[in-house]
Design an enzyme around this catalytic site. Structure first.
Site, PDB file in Angstrom:
ATOM      1  N   ARG A 120     -16.037-111.933  12.195  1.00 19.14           N
ATOM      2  CA  ARG A 120     -16.897-110.786  11.922  1.00 19.14           C
ATOM      3  C   ARG A 120     -16.554-109.692  12.928  1.00 19.14           C
ATOM      4  O   ARG A 120     -16.314-109.954  14.107  1.00 19.14           O
ATOM      5  CB  ARG A 120     -18.382-111.150  12.054  1.00 19.14           C
ATOM      6  CG  ARG A 120     -18.952-111.954  10.905  1.00 19.14           C
ATOM      7  CD  ARG A 120     -19.094-111.091   9.650  1.00 19.14           C
ATOM      8  NE  ARG A 120     -19.841-111.780   8.606  1.00 19.14           N
ATOM      9  CZ  ARG A 120     -19.299-112.537   7.664  1.00 19.14           C
ATOM     10  NH1 ARG A 120     -17.987-112.729   7.655  1.00 19.14           N
ATOM     11  NH2 ARG A 120     -20.048-113.108   6.742  1.00 19.14           N
ATOM     12  N   GLU A 133     -18.097-102.119   8.603  1.00 20.28           N
ATOM     13  CA  GLU A 133     -17.595-102.258   7.228  1.00 20.28           C
ATOM     14  C   GLU A 133     -18.574-101.677   6.213  1.00 20.28           C
ATOM     15  O   GLU A 133     -19.787-101.827   6.373  1.00 20.28           O
ATOM     16  CB  GLU A 133     -17.372-103.746   6.915  1.00 20.28           C
ATOM     17  CG  GLU A 133     -16.176-104.353   7.599  1.00 20.28           C
ATOM     18  CD  GLU A 133     -15.922-105.774   7.115  1.00 20.28           C
ATOM     19  OE1 GLU A 133     -16.210-106.075   5.937  1.00 20.28           O
ATOM     20  OE2 GLU A 133     -15.444-106.586   7.910  1.00 20.28           O
ATOM     21  N   HIS A 191     -10.764-107.141   4.809  1.00 21.59           N
ATOM     22  CA  HIS A 191     -11.620-108.322   4.684  1.00 21.59           C
ATOM     23  C   HIS A 191     -11.117-109.237   3.555  1.00 21.59           C
ATOM     24  O   HIS A 191     -11.839-109.557   2.619  1.00 21.59           O
ATOM     25  CB  HIS A 191     -13.076-107.916   4.432  1.00 21.59           C
ATOM     26  CG  HIS A 191     -14.056-108.961   4.894  1.00 21.59           C
ATOM     27  ND1 HIS A 191     -15.247-108.655   5.497  1.00 21.59           N
ATOM     28  CD2 HIS A 191     -14.020-110.330   4.840  1.00 21.59           C
ATOM     29  CE1 HIS A 191     -15.901-109.763   5.796  1.00 21.59           C
ATOM     30  NE2 HIS A 191     -15.171-110.795   5.411  1.00 21.59           N
TER      31      HIS A 191
END
Length: 334
Positions: A246, A275, A296
């Site tokens: 993350r 994001e 991602h």
């Protein structure tokens, strides 16, 4: 006792693989997101007021404000994803709402992508590919052109030795890397022996000695900016960092400053702090060949997504049959 609702209203916030959506329609009163347009907070609020089950993804913010608007019929949030940092677990628990996730099914996919970045950054794979793919002039092979760095024999420091961390370690050993790790709890002696892994109780000491750092821990309040500016400054100037976990685990602004200043050799990032926004300074570093950026993609395989959907369905079905969902998440587990 079995739940008296035969076909619960299940609201899915994003488009899922067709085989998963079809099975959901067969089993539940499933309201699908066929356009795959992210739901607004207002749309999510409408969903929690009517749904028996909400199936969100990591892109949905299921916070205290939203859960507080849920109707009494909402009893299950079946998260389509392993990480649950997008869900306020404490508020859900207080409201009597069970939260589940989809652990285990993305381990190998994410580890593959981690290994890809471990290779791509030191060996300058993206830069080399761009020479041919964007029409640059290539003069042919040269002994000193496009030199990267060997990874064989280098030390890899894994931050977070869970399922994914162990899968990364297995791959790393096959490439001749020396495996080191830092974790909240030391893994079993049998696992350490199998992985030939060296445990560091001190993150500081490990960071100062590694050639490559791989971030593979979940995002929780305890791991927010775990790799802070202070920690990043401990890394060697010729070291690389890879993050497929993350974005919030790394202080992104500090990382950018250090790469710009040459205090860290480079980075491979599949996740970002804000994001889907990506810091323009990171984009400039990517164009300069200092970092490799991916949108991602770590878990983006068809097989993985179908496995995730299957776990969501199993969790919903178990709950509706009056059983404990196999992948229930509690705040104490994080």
């Amino acid at each position: 006792m079995p739940n008296p609702i035969k076909k619960p209203l299940v609201i899915v916030t994003r488009k899922l693989p067709e085989v998963v959506e079809t099975r959901m329609r067969e089993l539940f009163d499933a309201r699908l997101n066929l356009e795959d347009k992210p739901m607004t907070q207002a749309e999510l609020a409408d969903a929690v007021k009517t749904a028996h089950v909400l199936v969100p993804t990591v892109t949905d913010r299921i916070d205290r404000s939203l859960i507080s608007q849920a109707g009494p019929q909402l009893k299950l949030i079946a998260n389509f994803g392993t990480g649950v940092d997008n869900v306020d677990l404490d508020t859900a628990r207080v409201r009597g709402i069970i939260v589940t996730n989809t652990p285990g099914v993305l381990t190998e996919d994410t580890a593959d992508m981690t290994m890809a970045l471990i290779l791509a950054v030191p060996r300058r794979l993206v830069e080399g590919s761009a020479v041919l793919s964007v029409g640059k002039e290539w003069a042919g092979w040269s002994p000193t052109w496009m030199l990267g760095h060997r990874i064989y024999g280098k030390r890899l420091g894994i931050v977070g030795m869970g399922r994914i961390g162990e899968a990364v370690a297995r791959r790393a050993r096959a490439f001749g890397l020396q495996v080191h790790y830092h974790n909240r709890r030391r893994v079993s002696p049998q696992t350490e022996e199998a992985l030939e892994a060296t445990y560091w109780e001190s993150l500081d000491q490990m960071l100062a000695r590694m050639d490559i750092i791989s971030v593979n821990c979940p995002h929780t309040p305890a791991t927010f900016h775990l790799l802070s500016a202070r920690h990043l400054k401990l890394m060697r100037r010729d070291a690389y960092i890879v993050n497929t976990a993350r974005g919030e685990v790394i202080d992104e602004n500090a990382l950018i400053r250090m790469i710009e200043a040459g205090e860290i050799a480079g980075a491979g990032l599949d996740v970002f702090e804000q994001e889907p926004a990506v810091n323009p300074k990171l984009l400039r570093l990517a164009r300069a060949g200092r970092v490799v950026l991916l949108p991602h993609m770590g878990s983006a395989t068809l097989e993985g997504r179908v496995d995730m959907g299957t776990k969501v369905i199993i969790n919903i079905q178990a709950f509706m049959d009056g059983h404990r969902p196999p992948d229930r998440v509690l705040p104490s587990m994080l």
